[in-house]
Design an enzyme around this catalytic site. Structure first.
Site, PDB file in Angstrom:
ATOM      1  N   PRO A 189      -8.473  -0.785   8.371  1.00 36.32           N
ATOM      2  CG  PRO A 189      -8.302   0.744   6.669  1.00 36.32           C
ATOM      3  CD  PRO A 189      -8.541  -0.689   7.050  1.00 36.32           C
ATOM      4  CG  MET A 207      -8.718   9.208   1.649  1.00 38.84           C
ATOM      5  SD  MET A 207      -7.990   8.475   0.262  1.00 38.84           S
ATOM      6  CE  MET A 207      -7.948   6.721   0.588  1.00 38.84           C
ATOM      7  CG  ASP A 208      -7.722   3.379   5.298  1.00 40.12           C
ATOM      8  OD1 ASP A 208      -9.045   3.061   5.155  1.00 40.12           O
ATOM      9  OD2 ASP A 208      -6.866   2.425   5.663  1.00 40.12           O
ATOM     10  CD  GLU A 209      -8.345   6.757  11.734  1.00 38.48           C
ATOM     11  OE1 GLU A 209      -7.803   5.468  11.147  1.00 38.48           O
ATOM     12  OE2 GLU A 209      -8.803   6.591  13.017  1.00 38.48           O
ATOM     13  CB  SER A 235     -12.227   3.372   8.621  1.00 36.97           C
ATOM     14  OG  SER A 235     -11.263   4.023   9.546  1.00 36.97           O
TER      15      SER A 235
END
Lengths: 244, 244
Positions: A19, A166-168, A171
């Protein structure tokens, strides 16, 4: 050899996932990577001077909850060790000046590429958000206000928008805490829907680092913590950056 | 009582999650829901005549792989029982004329709301995609071409864009197969990055339906199946729509 760690990751399935660009940072640049303390990563990621526009700043679309909590965390940056992360239009700007793995270094630049969370630039319509990071606690808090261009059910944010945010946040946190990361997996359990235009607070923690893997978790809720929107987890691969 | 099933779902955590609007379809409308066979759901979801624009049609941005596989599946709609699903600007259009649960029915309409996967309307920049559904096999195939506004690492799609596309394909499939659904959870294991502008093929299956839950899985890969981008799963709650 710095390369060795990268090759190890590659065997897990070529250049795997991931991501946010932070995970793709300095792999071919020993000079940059050698002093790879959390402090140096933070200073690279949060340049004091830059010509790039920081989108993680208040605008007229922010709801009172978003603005209020932003001000609270801004105060914490002065006394409690929290750091406000900048948010540029593209990850190319975040990794400006750093060398990339061969697979990425040759990627042609599109004329108008954008990181997904800054793709919708009309204020209030897309991913209004700002991330605060606490190095000593290895935690991040993302204030996220989904706009009406992120709808799933009428009036509510699409589950994919929360997954993306959330992924951002995972990461960026994983890069700053651990460096050189690839997303292995993410999981989300949804609890309640997020109304469009309201604030969702993502509380992200790094729970453990083991066998070159970082394990993160996230609880997303209202500002008053009375409503939980989702609970989630993510596993990131830590490139073992050995110095030459 | 149709309401009973809805209340049962609500106890799991108020009006829980749920990405695509399909999961929020007919709960307060016995007349619509009573003949709730898969065939009737399909006919509601794919109206023969509508004034709404269908965005799931080829345009100049589609890469040869995307266009070629689209044509292949279009042939299959004539002989092999596949159905091309329309894709409107908003889920309000998909659920046009259907009554919603109280919690949603009163949601004020924004002047320009969009489903997240149609939020970027410049051809080729966002979520270019089309979903084909096979009722007898309980499978869907989504052709997805991420544009440069969905970037994570430079030149590659953000993991969140795949999570969103997967969630969207899951929810449409789950609605058509099972009706009245709420997303409970999704999980993704990333294997390789998807280059911006290239085709990713999402193959979605309903693996089992048990205790009012639908279990779906998805493998995302290149057209030639030589590169796997991700493997994922999702669990959806089936509202037990009992007839009055």
């Amino acid at each position: 050899m710095m390369r060795r760690g990268f090759r190890a990751a590659a065997t897990l399935g070529r250049l795997r996932a991931l991501p946010g660009a932070p995970c793709l940072l300095p792999i071919r640049n020993p000079a940059t990577a050698s002093g790879s303390s959390m402090a140096s990563r933070i200073s690279r990621f949060c340049p004091e001077k830059t010509d790039f526009k920081d989108f993680a700043l208040p605008n007229a679309s922010w709801c009172p909850d978003m603005l209020g909590l932003y001000q609270e965390f801004l105060e914490k940056t002065k006394t409690d060790g929290w750091i406000k992360l900048p948010s540029f239009k593209s990850n190319r700007e975040h990794i400006h000046g750093l060398k990339l793995p061969t697979e990425l270094a040759d990627t042609p630049e599109k004329s108008d590429s954008r990181i997904i969370t800054r793709s919708i630039q009309v204020e209030g319509q897309g991913y209004e958000h700002v991330i605060f990071f606490n190095p000593s606690e290895k935690k991040s808090v993302c204030l996220f206000q989904p706009g009406p261009y992120l709808e799933g059910p009428p009036g509510f944010a699409h589950g994919g928008s929360l997954a993306t945010m959330m992924d951002e946040t995972f990461s960026k946190t994983a890069y700053l805490v651990g460096e050189g990361l690839l997303t292995l997996s993410i999981s989300i359990r949804f609890k309640n829907m997020i109304p469009v235009g309201s604030l969702a607070v993502l509380n992200v923690s790094v729970d453990k680092i083991e066998d070159q893997k970082l394990y993160l978790s996230c609880i997303t809720q209202t500002r008053d913590q009375k409503t939980v929107y989702a609970k989630s987890s993510g596993v990131f691969f830590q490139l073992q950056l050995e110095q030459e």
